[in-house]
Design a protein around this motif. Sequence first.
Motif, PDB file in Angstrom:
ATOM      1  N   THR A   3      -5.916   9.565  21.595  1.00  0.00           N
ATOM      2  CA  THR A   3      -4.838   8.637  21.238  1.00  0.00           C
ATOM      3  C   THR A   3      -5.135   7.243  21.779  1.00  0.00           C
ATOM      4  O   THR A   3      -4.931   6.234  21.101  1.00  0.00           O
ATOM      5  N   LEU A   4      -5.654   7.199  23.010  1.00  0.00           N
ATOM      6  CA  LEU A   4      -5.963   5.923  23.656  1.00  0.00           C
ATOM      7  C   LEU A   4      -7.053   5.185  22.873  1.00  0.00           C
ATOM      8  O   LEU A   4      -6.934   4.003  22.549  1.00  0.00           O
ATOM      9  N   HIS A   6      -7.954   5.759  19.785  1.00  0.00           N
ATOM     10  CA  HIS A   6      -7.473   5.440  18.444  1.00  0.00           C
ATOM     11  C   HIS A   6      -6.647   4.137  18.482  1.00  0.00           C
ATOM     12  O   HIS A   6      -6.799   3.259  17.629  1.00  0.00           O
ATOM     13  N   GLY A   7      -5.829   4.025  19.538  1.00  0.00           N
ATOM     14  CA  GLY A   7      -5.002   2.824  19.706  1.00  0.00           C
ATOM     15  C   GLY A   7      -5.884   1.591  19.884  1.00  0.00           C
ATOM     16  O   GLY A   7      -5.631   0.537  19.293  1.00  0.00           O
ATOM     17  N   LEU A   8      -6.938   1.733  20.657  1.00  0.00           N
ATOM     18  CA  LEU A   8      -7.852   0.616  20.914  1.00  0.00           C
ATOM     19  C   LEU A   8      -8.576   0.222  19.627  1.00  0.00           C
ATOM     20  O   LEU A   8      -8.717  -0.957  19.292  1.00  0.00           O
ATOM     21  N   TRP A   9      -8.995   1.245  18.876  1.00  0.00           N
ATOM     22  CA  TRP A   9      -9.680   0.990  17.601  1.00  0.00           C
ATOM     23  C   TRP A   9      -8.762   0.221  16.645  1.00  0.00           C
ATOM     24  O   TRP A   9      -9.155  -0.762  16.036  1.00  0.00           O
ATOM     25  N   LYS A  10      -7.511   0.654  16.597  1.00  0.00           N
ATOM     26  CA  LYS A  10      -6.550  -0.017  15.711  1.00  0.00           C
ATOM     27  C   LYS A  10      -6.343  -1.469  16.147  1.00  0.00           C
ATOM     28  O   LYS A  10      -6.275  -2.380  15.325  1.00  0.00           O
ATOM     29  N   TYR A  11      -6.265  -1.663  17.474  1.00  0.00           N
ATOM     30  CA  TYR A  11      -6.041  -3.008  18.001  1.00  0.00           C
ATOM     31  C   TYR A  11      -7.201  -3.936  17.633  1.00  0.00           C
ATOM     32  O   TYR A  11      -7.028  -5.077  17.244  1.00  0.00           O
ATOM     33  N   GLN A  14      -7.855  -3.565  13.159  1.00  0.00           N
ATOM     34  CA  GLN A  14      -6.819  -3.624  12.134  1.00  0.00           C
ATOM     35  C   GLN A  14      -5.934  -4.852  12.326  1.00  0.00           C
ATOM     36  O   GLN A  14      -5.818  -5.374  13.426  1.00  0.00           O
ATOM     37  N   ASP A  16      -2.086  -6.822  11.057  1.00  0.00           N
ATOM     38  CA  ASP A  16      -0.792  -6.687  10.379  1.00  0.00           C
ATOM     39  C   ASP A  16      -0.876  -7.463   9.079  1.00  0.00           C
ATOM     40  O   ASP A  16      -1.180  -8.663   9.097  1.00  0.00           O
ATOM     41  N   SER A  68      -3.967 -12.483  14.450  1.00  0.00           N
ATOM     42  CA  SER A  68      -3.958 -11.040  14.203  1.00  0.00           C
ATOM     43  C   SER A  68      -3.229 -10.680  12.913  1.00  0.00           C
ATOM     44  O   SER A  68      -2.974  -9.520  12.638  1.00  0.00           O
ATOM     45  N   ARG A 197      -0.591  -1.985   7.940  1.00  0.00           N
ATOM     46  CA  ARG A 197      -1.776  -2.179   8.780  1.00  0.00           C
ATOM     47  C   ARG A 197      -2.987  -2.153   7.859  1.00  0.00           C
ATOM     48  O   ARG A 197      -3.113  -1.287   6.998  1.00  0.00           O
TER      49      ARG A 197
END
Length: 201
Positions: A3-4, A6-11, A14, A16, A68, A197
């Motif tokens: 999860t961590l 995945h969150g970093l990858w999204k940040y 990806q 908005d 972003s 996203r």
Amino acid sequence: MFTLLHGLWKYLFQRDEYCILILGLDNAGKTTFLEQTKIQFTRNYKGMNLNKITSTVGLNVGKIDVGSVRLMFWDLGGQEELQSLWDKYYAESHGVIYMIDSDDRERLPESKLAFDKMLGSESLEGVPLLVVGNKQDIENCMTVADIKDVFNESAPRIGKRDCLVQPVSALQGTGINESIEWIVQCVKRNIHRPPKRSDIT
Ligand code: G3D
């Protein structure tokens, strides 16, 4: 751990994404505005010769990244027969840029009619609205105050949404930066229409 990461990858990869409609009568300068926006906000983008742009028939799309945030623009044709297609896009939109030709006093009532019809749509409720008084480079054109005099009649329809009238010359590139900064700020704070996203490409 997954999860961590995945969150970093999204940040990192990806953004908005917000969809912005560019509406207004034909010849108001919508395509020129979009092209000038891409020139000013996209590194190494040369764009087309702004003097060779012809009126939008159908749909022009474009995207820019601002920090972003990714803005996807849909520049829709303004001819009377194409205006009936505008509302197909309302539900998906996060913001509207409504272009007015400040040099065309004769068609201002027609533009106001299209504007009021647009505001009458429930699917646009609460969506931030930037009214652009374009072609400010032309001598003796209508000022923002002149445009407000006419468009203020629509205030009850505008309701509680963010709304601004911005002087612009899409041809010369003035007022574009202010327009985009304002719309970014408004769509970000409008919690009623969250962004999509999208992957950075
Ligand atoms: P549209 O997409 O809304 O139909 P366009 O409008 O972007 O095609 O612009 C219509 C005409 O207005 C074009 O001139 C374009 O050069 C001109 N125009 C757009 N923005 C400005 C502006 O800020 N200042 C001035 N002076 N002209 C502008 P032509 O002659 O090709 O029809």
